[in-house]
Enzyme design. Structure first.
Site, PDB file in Angstrom:
ATOM      1  N   ASN A   2      87.299  64.452  -9.464  1.00 26.70           N
ATOM      2  CA  ASN A   2      87.137  64.111 -10.877  1.00 26.70           C
ATOM      3  C   ASN A   2      87.651  65.288 -11.697  1.00 26.70           C
ATOM      4  O   ASN A   2      87.176  66.407 -11.537  1.00 26.70           O
ATOM      5  CB  ASN A   2      85.659  63.843 -11.190  1.00 26.70           C
ATOM      6  CG  ASN A   2      85.391  63.616 -12.666  1.00 26.70           C
ATOM      7  OD1 ASN A   2      84.308  63.911 -13.139  1.00 26.70           O
ATOM      8  ND2 ASN A   2      86.354  63.097 -13.397  1.00 26.70           N
ATOM      9  N   GLY A   3      88.606  65.040 -12.569  1.00 24.38           N
ATOM     10  CA  GLY A   3      89.161  66.105 -13.395  1.00 24.38           C
ATOM     11  C   GLY A   3      90.665  65.983 -13.461  1.00 24.38           C
ATOM     12  O   GLY A   3      91.234  64.920 -13.208  1.00 24.38           O
TER      13      GLY A   3
ATOM     14  N   CYS B  62      93.091  65.814 -24.445  1.00 25.65           N
ATOM     15  CA  CYS B  62      92.402  66.489 -23.350  1.00 25.65           C
ATOM     16  C   CYS B  62      93.317  66.527 -22.138  1.00 25.65           C
ATOM     17  O   CYS B  62      94.000  65.547 -21.837  1.00 25.65           O
ATOM     18  CB  CYS B  62      91.114  65.753 -22.994  1.00 25.65           C
ATOM     19  SG  CYS B  62      90.267  66.429 -21.537  1.00 25.65           S
TER      20      CYS B  62
ATOM     21  N   TYR C 291      79.945  60.607 -25.213  1.00 25.17           N
ATOM     22  CA  TYR C 291      80.408  59.277 -24.832  1.00 25.17           C
ATOM     23  C   TYR C 291      80.468  59.021 -23.335  1.00 25.17           C
ATOM     24  O   TYR C 291      80.045  57.974 -22.865  1.00 25.17           O
ATOM     25  CB  TYR C 291      81.804  59.045 -25.437  1.00 25.17           C
ATOM     26  CG  TYR C 291      82.429  57.712 -25.099  1.00 25.17           C
ATOM     27  CD1 TYR C 291      81.916  56.530 -25.628  1.00 25.17           C
ATOM     28  CD2 TYR C 291      83.532  57.628 -24.257  1.00 25.17           C
ATOM     29  CE1 TYR C 291      82.488  55.298 -25.332  1.00 25.17           C
ATOM     30  CE2 TYR C 291      84.115  56.399 -23.954  1.00 25.17           C
ATOM     31  CZ  TYR C 291      83.590  55.243 -24.490  1.00 25.17           C
ATOM     32  OH  TYR C 291      84.145  54.030 -24.191  1.00 25.17           O
TER      33      TYR C 291
ATOM     34  N   CYS D  82      83.403  73.121 -23.564  1.00 19.56           N
ATOM     35  CA  CYS D  82      84.809  72.810 -23.805  1.00 19.56           C
ATOM     36  C   CYS D  82      84.843  71.749 -24.903  1.00 19.56           C
ATOM     37  O   CYS D  82      84.337  70.644 -24.717  1.00 19.56           O
ATOM     38  CB  CYS D  82      85.503  72.283 -22.551  1.00 19.56           C
ATOM     39  SG  CYS D  82      87.211  71.751 -22.867  1.00 19.56           S
TER      40      CYS D  82
END
Length: 487
Positions: free
Chosen positions: A123-124, A404, A264, A461
């Site tokens: 994830n990322g 992002c 969110y 962040c």
């Protein structure tokens, strides 16, 4: 195979890239992984995959397009995934291709090394993936996917580490960006977070077994006890005989978890950073009411993501809360092929106005964010068509003005409304009586920082709001992306 259709009206939201889950020391690991992925479905609805290991058949894998419930609840599929250890992944792509040919991009990825096999779910987003990929290809690596995550497998293959955890450490030291990883060998479950802890990862206990997940809600669904978060920069190696072994292979940095997880991405019933996500979102509404009050008759959420903030706004302002917009709960992402006529219906297929409640009222609409602004305009039109006297938008995040690069599907900067307009220009373009966003300090206060944002050392962040990237997106800079000028 017919390609999986993304919902045609979800283009005006930010999307998380994925969710990860792993379990060890249980009977029928695949069933637990499927349940965990089901709880994380909000983090990725495009595709999912599960890998398990059992003596005899060895590593077993299933990767499918679509919802977990449509793929990993069938007895014939689950029968192909035996074993007491397994990991899984749900995907909404930010890196890699989409469509019928993209099954190769669906994780977990698998690699066979001299000391045995390993599967990995990520994830990322790796911000130096293009440079790494170029170097690896020049040295003979053959990539099977277009995903940035596959770089990790190839880096592990080139490592001289004696064990798979050692190889993973060495590989991740060459990676820039954000990563929360769940991985497995035949006998070990591993979890790693990058040094900033941008993406979340938690540890749970399930009887004699253990679980790793992107969020605590995935532990709840399998009845696991939440133990703690994996710390930024931490690597855990879990085995049935030794339990959880922890160490910190990366240089220690001040954590910078993603603040949009609070706004969110995470489910409201999850715990993040020791705080209830629901309570943080409710408190954002409280901050909004203090910062941007307005005379009105009703506070209405844009469901479902605006609901907790709308409740907080109502409680702080004293203006009644009401369900002025009703969501069609049966509007699946695999809806009919969107013809032009259906596209023109737009958001009305998903949301409907409670006309009897709205008519003649001054309405405050609370939503989580404004990205392109197209959905906000459509919702405003629906409210006015229902006879509202006034429409006021209150947004539970600051203006999203920067993309992002750490695992979130964001439009390029030129397509972000806040990157091209002032707040007043956005208000005029959307066509509402007023438009206000929570301040960055207000968001930090809601997230448990009483003094707001530390401008010298931000606690999260928040690059999508501030343009201050904790890790330079080197690949994008090389492509021409212009960073925010130093003030």
């Amino acid at each position: 195979m017919r390609p999986f259709l993304a919902h045609p009206f979800d283009h005006d939201k930010l999307h998380e890239e994925c969710g990860v889950f792993g379990v060890i020391g249980v009977v029928d690991a695949a069933s637990f992984v499927a349940l965990g992925l089901h709880a994380l479905q909000h983090r990725g609805q495009e595709a999912g995959g599960i890998v398990t290991y059992a003596d005899g058949p060895g590593f077993c894998s299933e990767r499918r397009f679509g919802y977990v419930r449509d793929n990993f609840t069938k007895a014939d599929v689950m029968a192909t995934l035996p074993g007491s250890i397994g990991i899984g992944h749900v995907r909404y792509s930010t890196a890699g291709s989409k469509g019928a040919t993209a099954i190769r991009d669906v994780q977990p990825f698998f690699g066979e090394f001299s000391m045995g096999g390993s599967a990995i779910a990520h994830n990322g987003n790796i911000t130096n993936a293009l440079a790494l990929r170029k170097e690896l290809v020049e040295r003979g690596s053959i990539f099977q996917s277009s995903s940035d995550s596959e770089c990790i497998i190839h880096l592990m293959a080139r490592s001289m580490g004696r064990t798979i955890p050692d190889r993973m450490e060495e590989a991740l030291r060459k990676v820039e960006g954000a990563f929360s990883i769940v991985a497995m060998t035949r006998t070990k479950l591993m979890g790693v977070r990058d040094a900033l802890g941008v993406r979340p990862l938690v540890l749970g206990k399930l009887g004699d077994g253990w679980a790793l997940a992107s969020e605590t809600c995935a532990l709840d669904i399998i009845g696991a006890e939440f133990v703690r978060e994996i710390e930024p920069g931490e690597m855990v190696v879990i085995s049935s005989d030794k339990g959880v072994e922890s160490h910190f292979p990366f240089r220690r940095l001040k954590p910078r978890g993603c603040i949009f997880e609070h706004v969110y991405f995470s489910r409201p019933d999850s715990i993040l950073g020791g705080r209830s996500v629901y309570e943080t979102r409710r408190q954002i509404g409280v901050e909004l009411a203090r910062e941007a009050p307005v005379d009105a008759d009703l506070v209405c959420p844009v469901p479902d993501s605006g609901t907790p903030a709308a409740i907080g706004y109502s409680q702080e302002s004293g203006i009644p809360y009401a369900m002025g917009i009703i969501r069609n709960q049966y509007m699946g992402r695999t809806f009919i092929e969107p013809t032009e006529q259906i596209r023109n219906m737009g958001v009305r297929l998903k949301l409907n106005v409670n006309r009897a409640l709205i008519k003649g009222k001054r309405v405050i609409l609370v939503d989580d964010s404004v990205v392109r602004g197209t959905t906000s305009r459509k919702i405003k039109d629906m409210i006015l068509d229902a006879g509202a006297a006034e429409v006021h938008f209150r947004i539970a995040s600051p203006p999203t003005a920067w993309p992002c690069f750490y695992g979130v599907d964001t439009p390029e900067r030129g397509k972000l409304l806040a990157a091209n307009m002032t707040e007043e220009e956005m208000r005029e373009w959307i066509g509402v009586d007023s438009l206000k966003f929570v301040s960055l300090d207000g968001l930090y206060r809601a997230a448990g920082e009483p003094k707001g944002r530390n401008t010298k050392q931000p606690q999260y962040c928040d690059a999508c709001f501030s343009g201050e990237y904790p890790v330079a997106p080197s690949d994008m800079i090389e492509k021409g992306f212009e960073m925010k000028a130093a003030e």
